[in-house]
Design a protein around this motif. Structure first.
Motif, PDB file in Angstrom:
ATOM      1  N   UNK A 249      98.840  91.846 -98.804  1.00  0.00           N
ATOM      2  CA  UNK A 249      99.118  90.407 -98.757  1.00  0.00           C
ATOM      3  C   UNK A 249     100.610  90.101 -98.605  1.00  0.00           C
ATOM      4  N   UNK A 250     101.466  90.947 -99.158  1.00  0.00           N
ATOM      5  CA  UNK A 250     102.879  90.589 -99.281  1.00  0.00           C
ATOM      6  C   UNK A 250     103.817  91.232 -98.266  1.00  0.00           C
ATOM      7  N   UNK A 251     103.447  92.379 -97.716  1.00  0.00           N
ATOM      8  CA  UNK A 251     104.430  93.165 -96.968  1.00  0.00           C
ATOM      9  C   UNK A 251     104.784  92.604 -95.601  1.00  0.00           C
ATOM     10  N   UNK A 252     103.942  91.754 -95.037  1.00  0.00           N
ATOM     11  CA  UNK A 252     104.195  91.277 -93.678  1.00  0.00           C
ATOM     12  C   UNK A 252     103.852  89.794 -93.554  1.00  0.00           C
ATOM     13  N   UNK A 253     104.660  88.907 -94.180  1.00  0.00           N
ATOM     14  CA  UNK A 253     104.372  87.475 -94.078  1.00  0.00           C
ATOM     15  C   UNK A 253     104.480  86.995 -92.635  1.00  0.00           C
ATOM     16  N   UNK A 254     103.849  85.867 -92.356  1.00  0.00           N
ATOM     17  CA  UNK A 254     103.844  85.313 -90.994  1.00  0.00           C
ATOM     18  C   UNK A 254     105.240  84.783 -90.678  1.00  0.00           C
ATOM     19  N   UNK A 255     105.942  85.354 -89.705  1.00  0.00           N
ATOM     20  CA  UNK A 255     107.331  84.940 -89.449  1.00  0.00           C
ATOM     21  C   UNK A 255     107.479  83.458 -89.139  1.00  0.00           C
ATOM     22  N   UNK A 256     106.530  82.902 -88.403  1.00  0.00           N
ATOM     23  CA  UNK A 256     106.636  81.492 -88.028  1.00  0.00           C
ATOM     24  C   UNK A 256     106.511  80.581 -89.250  1.00  0.00           C
ATOM     25  N   UNK A 257     105.672  80.974 -90.205  1.00  0.00           N
ATOM     26  CA  UNK A 257     105.548  80.174 -91.429  1.00  0.00           C
ATOM     27  C   UNK A 257     106.801  80.293 -92.279  1.00  0.00           C
TER      28      UNK A 257
END
Length: 198
Positions: free
Chosen positions: A80-88
């Motif tokens: 869940x945490x390692x790759x957040x959505x860059x656009x968000x």
């Protein structure tokens, strides 16, 4: 200025990309694993990591040692945490730079909450509200009341990817909107908060 309140799962985060790896670790099909995995309501309401994995084990016909609970919890949280959505994340950063007050309201277990609070994006939020800490969850009426009291306002725009949570927030008097993408949210927020184009 109005508050903006964000959900986390599938808004800031992607749908957990670690699910296939977790299923493989347990030697079960992805379909079988997901059938157990998404039974997270009690977990989101404060039950322990061990209780959650015991529930999964009861469905899959196996048990988990303490070490396995720690391993599987780490895999889950990392997904869940390692790759957040860059656009968000970029949208959150832009709103924070404009001085827009931001809060997070997430159905999430306690162990996850402590890790999420240390994420770089978390520093842009004035308040982080996690269901596991409150022993209640969206769309319970009490969670909207708690969050409104915490931020001192019901004048919020709330984004969530689940219609049931949007409906609950609307019933509580919030301006709740179904999340589809950061790009769509930028367009929605443009008129009120200025130029948010990336």
């Amino acid at each position: 200025m109005r508050w903006i309140v964000f959900d986390f799962g599938e808004v800031i985060s992607r749908r957990n990309p670690a699910l296939p790896a977790m299923a493989a670790r347990l030697g079960v099909s992805l379909d079988a694993f997901e059938a157990a995995y998404w039974n997270r309501d009690a977990y989101d309401r404060g039950s322990s990591d061990a209780d959650y994995w015991a529930l999964i084990g009861s469905v899959l016909g196996r048990s988990f040692s303490a070490d396995e609970v720690r391993e599987m919890t780490a895999l889950d949280n990392g997904g869940w945490l390692d790759d957040p959505v860059p656009e968000t994340v970029a949208l959150i950063e832009d709103l924070a730079a404009l001085g827009v007050p931001l809060a997070l309201l997430s159905n999430a277990p306690v162990t996850f909450a402590r890790l999420a609070s240390e994420s770089s994006w978390a520093g842009h939020f004035r308040h982080l509200v996690f269901s596991g800490d409150l022993l209640l969850a969206k769309p319970d009426a009490a969670i909207w009341e708690h969050t409104s009291s915490l931020i001192g306002s019901k004048d919020v725009i709330f984004f969530d990817d689940r219609q049931s949570n949007v409906d609950g927030a609307l019933a509580a008097g919030w301006d709740a909107r179904l999340w589809t993408s950061a790009a769509a949210a930028r367009i929605e927020l443009l008129a009120e908060f200025g130029d948010l184009r990336a």
